[in-house]
Design an enzyme around this catalytic site. Structure first.
Site: not given
Lengths: 95, 488
Positions: B182, B78, B158
């Site tokens: 998330s 990420k 997210s």
């Protein structure tokens, strides 16, 4: 809670975020809606409850007060938008 | 070669150890998949050269017996994790071109264990969002489509790039971060597993901060076992993170049995929302009966402050964000905008106006407001007190049960633009936020499909540091659900 235009400008100034005049009214509406929703917290009786400060009780660890790095000026400045003579350079501060 | 990208991490490990294929072949198969799936926009930056070099090093290590536990396993990172020498943006324009001079602890541990980094995965800007629509680098598409529909769907957020890439078989697993859901909500939206460990298990050092008392890294993968394998490597004490827990890290995968005999599963009655989607309610019931089949006893419990979790979260998280994001000032790194004749204060305001997107600005402003003089006690202190009550609710529930089962999200994945009102978007995290506030380990596992053919997840919450029981319940659901659906 209703946030007015003056409050929006004040928050933006405190947050150091520039906003256009056209952004003020929509932001006032959005922030009012969010803050209005948040206000329901006021109805919770929290008498005698200590604010939570740590998720998992954990003693902060001690460490030796010793220098663990250094001589990395180039690395520190590597991403600077303006690194002049080994410093972070910024626009003038004094009026 | 398509078979290689379909393997689980456990299957890849076995195949690599048996020399059925090389790490270089495995990486090449994934790089091909990545190239053919660019329309998903899962990656902000692809790093094929780095991947090929790491795969070659893994092949050498596998040949000479020095291979780490994740040697040759292709992962996505990420883009909230700082990666040394590789651009890290946090999904924001304000960090475009930022090249960290150091490696985050968690990504460093994964690479140190031999993992291969395929690239940096897209996300909501500064991890603020539940749909991946706030990224400055474009929205990420879910690889899934509803039956008889061609509409693009959100991958959740997210960690949307992570979710989309794992689901579409572009990576074997990925790092995520979870502040209010998330990892878990996007995992549920794309039919994969993801676990947020106990707060403090995984170091936050080198992870771009959103809300420090809530942020927690964790793995996302296609099976519970794969999550356990990644989690074992990602956890561990780190002196560089003051909230890192100095506790032993078990071999989570070795503890997996799927056996829940003697365990009590709590059903929080406050999570039965009015007007709850019928499919979600049915799946929840189904999940409980699966856990019963695995030996667990089902008990009803009460978490009376549940309805206050979201408003408390939307004070605490923006407050911490407004403080954390004060560092983006155009001086030390990232974007700088200097209007003609500007002084320092003008430069700050112009830089932040141009560099942050609307949702990030909104949250910084909310945070600034609730922390400002005259409002601090009414908002922030009250929210932290309510947070203590929410944590106490869980503590009391643990007297009656060992874990909790809930849905992960109130619905399946939605279309882009479906939740334009920020408040409506925030409500998507209703089931995941309370456990974040209490710092508890929690995971989502795919459990079924909606009538439209879209994945749905079930959510398991455990006691502090009891990831093994959470993972075992996850495994029990995974086995019973036999979720084999794949995106087209």
């Amino acid at each position: 809670m209703s946030v007015d235009a003056a409050t929006v400008r004040k928050i933006a100034r405190l947050a150091r975020i520039g906003i256009d005049d056209a952004e003020v009214a929509p932001l006032a509406v959005e922030l009012s809606a969010i803050l209005g929703w948040i206000e329901q917290l006021g109805e919770v009786d929290t008498t005698g409850i200590a604010p939570m400060t740590a998720v998992i009780p954990n003693h902060l660890a001690w460490r030796t007060d010793a220098i663990t790095d250094g001589d990395i000026q180039a690395k520190v400045l590597a991403n600077a938008p303006d690194a002049t003579s080994g410093f972070f350079a910024v626009p003038k501060v004094i009026e | 070669m398509s078979a290689l990208t379909d393997l689980t991490i456990a299957g890849m490990k076995a195949g690599l150890a048996a020399r059925e294929f090389s790490a270089s072949e495995l990486t090449a198969a994934h790089l091909t998949a990545m190239e053919t799936a660019r329309h998903l926009n899962a990656f902000i930056l692809e790093t094929p050269e780095i991947a090929q070099n790491q795969a070659a090093a893994a092949d050498i290590a596998l040949a000479n017996g020095s291979a780490g536990p994740l040697a040759g396993i292709p992962l996505g990172i990420k883009d909230l994790f700082c990666t040394q020498g590789v651009q890290t943006t946090a999904g924001s324009k304000i960090l475009e071109g930022f090249i960290p001079q150091y490696e985050s602890t968690v990504s460093g541990k994964l690479l140190g264990a031999g993992a291969v980094m395929l690239g940096k995965l897209n996300l909501d800007e500064f991890a603020m969002g539940s749909s991946n629509e706030t990224s400055a680098y474009g929205r990420v598409l879910s690889p899934w489509k509803a039956r008889n529909s061609n509409a693009d769907l959100v991958p959740g957020g997210s960690s949307g790039g992570s979710a989309s890439a794992v689901s579409a078989r572009l990576v074997a697993g990925a790092t995520g971060t979870d502040t209010g859901g998330s990892i878990r909500q996007p995992a549920a939206f794309v039919g994969i597993s993801g676990i947020k460990p106990t707060y403090g298990r995984c170091s936050r050092w080198g992870v771009v901060a959103f809300a420090s008392s809530l942020d927690q890294p964790g793995p996302m993968a296609r099976t519970v076992e794969d999550c356990a394998l990644l989690l074992t490597t990602m956890c561990g004490y780190d002196a560089k993170d003051s909230t890192s827990l100095n506790v032993p890290v078990p071999d989570f995968a070795a503890l997996l049995t799927g056996d829940l005999r003697g365990k009590r599963v709590g059903v929080p009655r406050e999570y039965r929302l009015d007007g709850m989607d019928e499919t979600i309610a049915k799946l929840w019931e189904q999940g409980l009966s699966w856990l019963k089949d695995a030996g667990a006893e089902i008990v009803e419990v009460s978490l009376p402050h549940t309805k206050y979790a979201l408003p408390a979260y939307y004070i605490i998280a923006p407050a911490e964000a407004s403080s954390n994001l004060a560092r983006y000032d155009g001086v030390r790194y990232g974007l700088r905008v200097t209007p003609p004749g500007a002084n320092l204060a003008d430069m700050y305001a112009a830089t932040r106006a141009a560099g942050f997107g609307p949702e990030v600005k909104r949250r910084i402003m909310i945070g600034t407001y609730v922390l400002s003089a005259g409002y601090y006690d009414a908002y922030y202190t009250q929210a932290q007190k309510v947070r203590a009550l929410i944590a106490r609710d869980f503590d009391r529930a643990w007297a009656h049960c060992d874990l909790l089962l809930t849905p992960t999200a109130p619905s399946a994945a939605f279309e882009f633009g479906a939740k334009a009102d920020p408040l409506e978007m925030y409500l998507n995290d209703v089931f995941t936020v309370p456990s974040s506030l209490a710092g508890l380990p929690a995971m989502s596992v795919p459990a079924g499909l909606s009538p439209e053919g879209l994945p749905l997840g079930l959510h398991i919450i455990g006691k502090p540091l009891d990831e093994p029981t959470v993972l075992n319940a996850g495994l029990a659901i995974e086995r019973a659900a036999n979720f084999t659906a794949k995106p087209q």
